[in-house]
Design a protein around this motif. Structure first.
Motif, short mmCIF file in Angstrom:
data_model
loop_
_atom_site.label_atom_id
_atom_site.label_comp_id
_atom_site.label_asym_id
_atom_site.label_seq_id
_atom_site.Cartn_x
_atom_site.Cartn_y
_atom_site.Cartn_z
N HIS A 146 2.15 40.00 9.15
CA HIS A 146 3.59 40.07 9.36
C HIS A 146 4.18 38.70 9.09
O HIS A 146 3.46 37.71 8.98
CB HIS A 146 3.94 40.55 10.78
CG HIS A 146 3.43 39.65 11.87
ND1 HIS A 146 2.16 39.77 12.41
CD2 HIS A 146 4.01 38.62 12.51
CE1 HIS A 146 1.98 38.85 13.34
NE2 HIS A 146 3.08 38.14 13.42
N PHE A 147 5.49 38.63 8.97
CA PHE A 147 6.19 37.38 8.71
C PHE A 147 7.08 37.03 9.89
O PHE A 147 7.67 37.92 10.53
CB PHE A 147 7.01 37.47 7.43
CG PHE A 147 6.17 37.63 6.20
CD1 PHE A 147 5.66 36.52 5.53
CD2 PHE A 147 5.85 38.89 5.71
CE1 PHE A 147 4.87 36.67 4.41
CE2 PHE A 147 5.06 39.05 4.59
CZ PHE A 147 4.57 37.94 3.93
N VAL A 148 7.18 35.73 10.17
CA VAL A 148 8.00 35.25 11.27
C VAL A 148 8.90 34.14 10.76
O VAL A 148 8.44 33.23 10.05
CB VAL A 148 7.13 34.73 12.44
CG1 VAL A 148 8.02 34.33 13.62
CG2 VAL A 148 6.11 35.77 12.86
N ARG A 149 10.19 34.21 11.11
CA ARG A 149 11.15 33.17 10.72
C ARG A 149 11.56 32.36 11.94
O ARG A 149 11.92 32.92 12.97
CB ARG A 149 12.38 33.79 10.08
CG ARG A 149 13.40 32.76 9.57
CD ARG A 149 14.66 33.44 9.07
NE ARG A 149 15.35 34.12 10.17
CZ ARG A 149 16.20 35.14 10.00
NH1 ARG A 149 16.43 35.61 8.80
NH2 ARG A 149 16.78 35.69 11.04
N TYR A 150 11.50 31.02 11.79
CA TYR A 150 11.95 30.13 12.86
C TYR A 150 13.22 29.43 12.41
O TYR A 150 13.23 28.72 11.40
CB TYR A 150 10.87 29.10 13.19
CG TYR A 150 11.28 28.11 14.26
CD1 TYR A 150 11.28 28.47 15.60
CD2 TYR A 150 11.65 26.82 13.92
CE1 TYR A 150 11.65 27.56 16.59
CE2 TYR A 150 12.02 25.90 14.90
CZ TYR A 150 12.02 26.28 16.23
OH TYR A 150 12.39 25.38 17.20
N ARG A 151 14.31 29.67 13.14
CA ARG A 151 15.59 29.04 12.79
C ARG A 151 16.41 28.83 14.05
O ARG A 151 16.55 29.74 14.87
CB ARG A 151 16.36 29.90 11.78
CG ARG A 151 17.65 29.26 11.27
CD ARG A 151 18.21 30.04 10.09
NE ARG A 151 18.59 31.39 10.45
CZ ARG A 151 18.87 32.33 9.56
NH1 ARG A 151 18.78 32.07 8.25
NH2 ARG A 151 19.21 33.54 9.95
N ASP A 152 16.94 27.62 14.20
CA ASP A 152 17.79 27.29 15.35
C ASP A 152 17.10 27.59 16.67
O ASP A 152 17.73 28.07 17.64
CB ASP A 152 19.12 28.04 15.27
CG ASP A 152 19.93 27.70 14.02
OD1 ASP A 152 19.81 26.55 13.56
OD2 ASP A 152 20.63 28.59 13.51
N GLY A 153 15.79 27.33 16.73
CA GLY A 153 15.05 27.51 17.97
C GLY A 153 14.64 28.92 18.28
O GLY A 153 14.06 29.18 19.35
N LEU A 154 14.92 29.87 17.38
CA LEU A 154 14.61 31.27 17.63
C LEU A 154 13.57 31.79 16.65
O LEU A 154 13.60 31.45 15.46
CB LEU A 154 15.88 32.12 17.52
CG LEU A 154 17.01 31.81 18.51
CD1 LEU A 154 18.23 32.68 18.21
CD2 LEU A 154 16.54 32.00 19.95
N TRP A 155 12.65 32.63 17.16
CA TRP A 155 11.65 33.27 16.34
C TRP A 155 12.03 34.73 16.10
O TRP A 155 12.35 35.44 17.04
CB TRP A 155 10.28 33.22 17.02
CG TRP A 155 9.73 31.83 17.17
CD1 TRP A 155 9.87 31.01 18.24
CD2 TRP A 155 8.95 31.12 16.21
NE1 TRP A 155 9.24 29.81 18.01
CE2 TRP A 155 8.65 29.85 16.77
CE3 TRP A 155 8.47 31.41 14.93
CZ2 TRP A 155 7.90 28.90 16.11
CZ3 TRP A 155 7.71 30.46 14.27
CH2 TRP A 155 7.44 29.22 14.85
N VAL A 156 11.98 35.15 14.84
CA VAL A 156 12.27 36.54 14.49
C VAL A 156 11.09 37.08 13.69
O VAL A 156 10.68 36.48 12.69
CB VAL A 156 13.57 36.67 13.66
CG1 VAL A 156 13.81 38.12 13.26
CG2 VAL A 156 14.75 36.13 14.45
N ARG A 157 10.57 38.23 14.14
CA ARG A 157 9.40 38.82 13.50
C ARG A 157 9.80 39.95 12.56
O ARG A 157 10.66 40.77 12.89
CB ARG A 157 8.44 39.35 14.57
CG ARG A 157 7.24 40.12 14.00
CD ARG A 157 6.23 40.40 15.09
NE ARG A 157 5.16 41.29 14.63
CZ ARG A 157 3.94 41.31 15.11
NH1 ARG A 157 3.61 40.48 16.09
NH2 ARG A 157 3.03 42.15 14.65
N PHE A 158 9.14 39.98 11.40
CA PHE A 158 9.33 41.05 10.42
C PHE A 158 7.97 41.71 10.22
O PHE A 158 7.04 41.09 9.68
CB PHE A 158 9.85 40.51 9.09
CG PHE A 158 11.17 39.78 9.21
CD1 PHE A 158 12.36 40.45 9.00
CD2 PHE A 158 11.21 38.43 9.52
CE1 PHE A 158 13.58 39.79 9.11
CE2 PHE A 158 12.42 37.76 9.62
CZ PHE A 158 13.61 38.44 9.42
#
Length: 323
Positions: free
Chosen positions: A216-228
């Motif tokens: 899976h892919f995870v994006r880290y931006r502005d202190g937040l983690w979002v999983r795809f």
């Protein structure tokens, strides 16, 4: 991957024509691991059997003498114009002012030097099997994954230097960051094992992560983690790149995948690719051109080393393959 060298020689070769270069043209070795283009028009090629070669206005020149080894697994052009080469035996060489310098002897206890990146301060970082090494311009320092630097204890699988000066290290057991002189383990359950790292133009850090359910892919931006989580497959390293339009591209065992900011799309040989698999355990394989096209180096559908595959180009709507 050697075919991609031709994409980096603007103005020197006939348009829309492939020309093969071999050892008879002066290239040292035949198993190409990296291709690097410099601002002055040179092209550097590293190999897994005979060191490195350079292409300039006079043609090809091979280098083996003066190197710390011949089996190259890492290639980097630093901001000062020097060329750094990492070897399977753990050694590091630097090409500067027309001569080679051995910056790190072979036999490093942390293992082969798989990854090379340059920090925002000009330091050179090396990702190895069991740790990370840093050269500050004067001396080397080794950070072992088993010591107190929070590297997690696993094998280093990726290394990333972001524009804010942070060094990210992905391992088989998690993700760590080097900030203000210290390693800190990233506290998130979304990245149990890292397969690739990428920073995009908006400052986001993307992580290709692997767990028991797959990739899976995870994006880290502005202190937040979002999983795809789209059910992709990957056992080896996952190369990632950002194209001109801001899309994220990655090579997986499921095929070449693209995220355009809203949807994920998977491309395979059924869509016109020269193959489905990326070269085995390689963090490379993509090239993004200034015209917006994306070039992909592919192995065959059945096995990464089955002798099949080729290079495919995506023009924004269709794939064209070259074999």
């Amino acid at each position: 991957m050697a075919l991609l060298a031709l994409l980096l020689l603007p103005g020197r070769l006939p348009a829309d024509q492939w020309i093969n270069f071999t050892s008879q043209d002066g290239i040292a070795g035949s198993i190409v691991t990296h291709i690097l283009a410099t601002e002055n028009g040179e092209v550097w090629i590293s190999t897994l059997d005979e060191g490195v070669s350079r292409y300039d206005s006079t043609g090809w020149q091979g280098f083996t003498n003066g190197l710390a080894g011949v089996q190259v697994v890492g290639l980097l052009r630093a901001s000062d114009g020097s060329i750094w080469v990492a070897f399977l035996n753990g050694g590091i060489s630097q090409y500067r002012n027309d001569r080679w310098l051995t910056q790190s002897e072979s036999g490093n206890p942390l293992g082969p030097a798989w990854f090379l990146v340059e920090g925002a301060d000009g330091s050179i970082w090396v990702g190895r099997d069991t740790g990370v090494s840093r050269f500050d311009g004067l001396q080397w320092r080794d950070f072992s994954s088993r010591d107190a630097y929070a590297l997690g204890g696993g094998k280093v699988t990726s290394l990333l230097a972001t524009r804010d000066g942070v060094i990210w290290a992905g391992t088989t057991t998690g993700l760590s960051r080097f900030i203000d002189g210290e390693w800190t383990a990233v506290s998130t359950s979304e990245v149990p094992s890292v397969r690739g790292l990428l920073q995009t133009s908006d400052g986001s850090v993307w992580v290709a992560a692997f767990d028991g359910s797959g990739l899976h892919f995870v994006r880290y931006r502005d202190g937040l983690w979002v999983r795809f989580d789209e059910g992709f497959r990957a056992n080896g390293l996952v190369p990632m790149v950002e194209s001109v339009d801001g899309s994220i591209w990655a090579g997986t065992e499921s095929g070449v995948v693209r995220y355009d900011g809203s949807d994920w799309q998977t491309f395979t040989s059924a869509d016109g690719l020269a193959g489905t698999l990326m070269p085995s355990d390689s963090p490379h394989g993509f090239l993004t051109a200034s015209d917006g096209s994306v070039w992909v180096c592919l192995a065959g559908d059945d096995a990464p080393l089955d002798g099949k595959g080729g290079v495919s180009r995506y023009d924004g709507g269709n794939w064209t393959s070259f074999t």
